[in-house]
Design a protein around this motif. Structure first.
Motif, short mmCIF file in Angstrom:
data_model
loop_
_atom_site.label_atom_id
_atom_site.label_comp_id
_atom_site.label_asym_id
_atom_site.label_seq_id
_atom_site.Cartn_x
_atom_site.Cartn_y
_atom_site.Cartn_z
N TRP A 123 0.83 -1.20 0.00
CA TRP A 123 0.00 0.00 0.00
C TRP A 123 0.87 1.25 0.00
CZ3 TRP A 123 -0.88 3.90 3.72
CH2 TRP A 123 -1.96 4.74 3.43
N TRP A 166 2.44 1.61 -3.41
CA TRP A 166 1.42 2.08 -4.35
C TRP A 166 1.20 3.59 -4.23
CZ3 TRP A 166 -3.83 3.48 -3.02
CH2 TRP A 166 -4.65 3.70 -4.11
N LYS A 167 1.12 4.09 -2.98
CA LYS A 167 0.94 5.53 -2.75
C LYS A 167 2.13 6.32 -3.27
CE LYS A 167 -2.92 6.33 -0.55
NZ LYS A 167 -3.92 7.22 -1.06
#
Length: 149
Positions: A23, A26-27
């Motif tokens: 996550w 991805w950010k």
């Protein structure tokens, strides 16, 4: 008992870490892509402005202009999009609108904190050949209107 609690804590922290790592990655990738898109937009606009004047209907309908439009100042937008008047600066090195647009791009870069213009500040200020400058505004409505005899 102590080993069981330690292993449960390790298992839970490993599971959380394995879920958070993708996550976070991805950010970070999204931020990189947005920054790259902003840099590409600024560079594309600069390339266009090297050889063309921004005060024309074709440019005002391009996707690059539509993308940058919300970030331009209201006064400049009014000048640029008002097709009834054309400002001509005699003895100028480049177009008044081109110079204003490049100055606006530098301001946008500073606000976006992408800093590609800091290396080369050649666009700041309106350049002209002589200290005498003449500004002519042409009203297209008057020039193009038919005369009655």
């Amino acid at each position: 008992m102590q080993y069981i609690i330690t292993s449960i804590i390790a298992l839970v922290s490993g599971a959380i870490g394995s879920l958070l790592a993708p996550w976070i990655h991805w950010k970070l990738e999204i931020r990189k892509q947005k920054r790259k898109a902003k840099i590409d937009l600024i560079n594309d606009l600069r390339i266009y402005l090297e050889n063309n004047d921004p005060k024309n209907e074709h440019f005002l309908n391009t996707t690059n202009y539509i993308k940058i439009r919300p970030f331009l100042s209201i006064t400049f937008l009014n000048e640029l999009e008002d097709m009834s008047f054309q400002t001509i600066h005699v003895n100028s090195v480049r177009s008044y609108y081109k110079d204003k647009f490049l100055t606006e791009l530098e301001i946008i870069e500073e606000n976006w904190k992408i800093g590609i213009a800091k290396k080369n500040k050649k666009y700041s200020g309106f350049n002209h050949n002589s200290k005498k400058q003449v500004t002519i505004e042409i009203n297209h409505d008057v020039v193009n209107s038919p005369t009655r005899d």
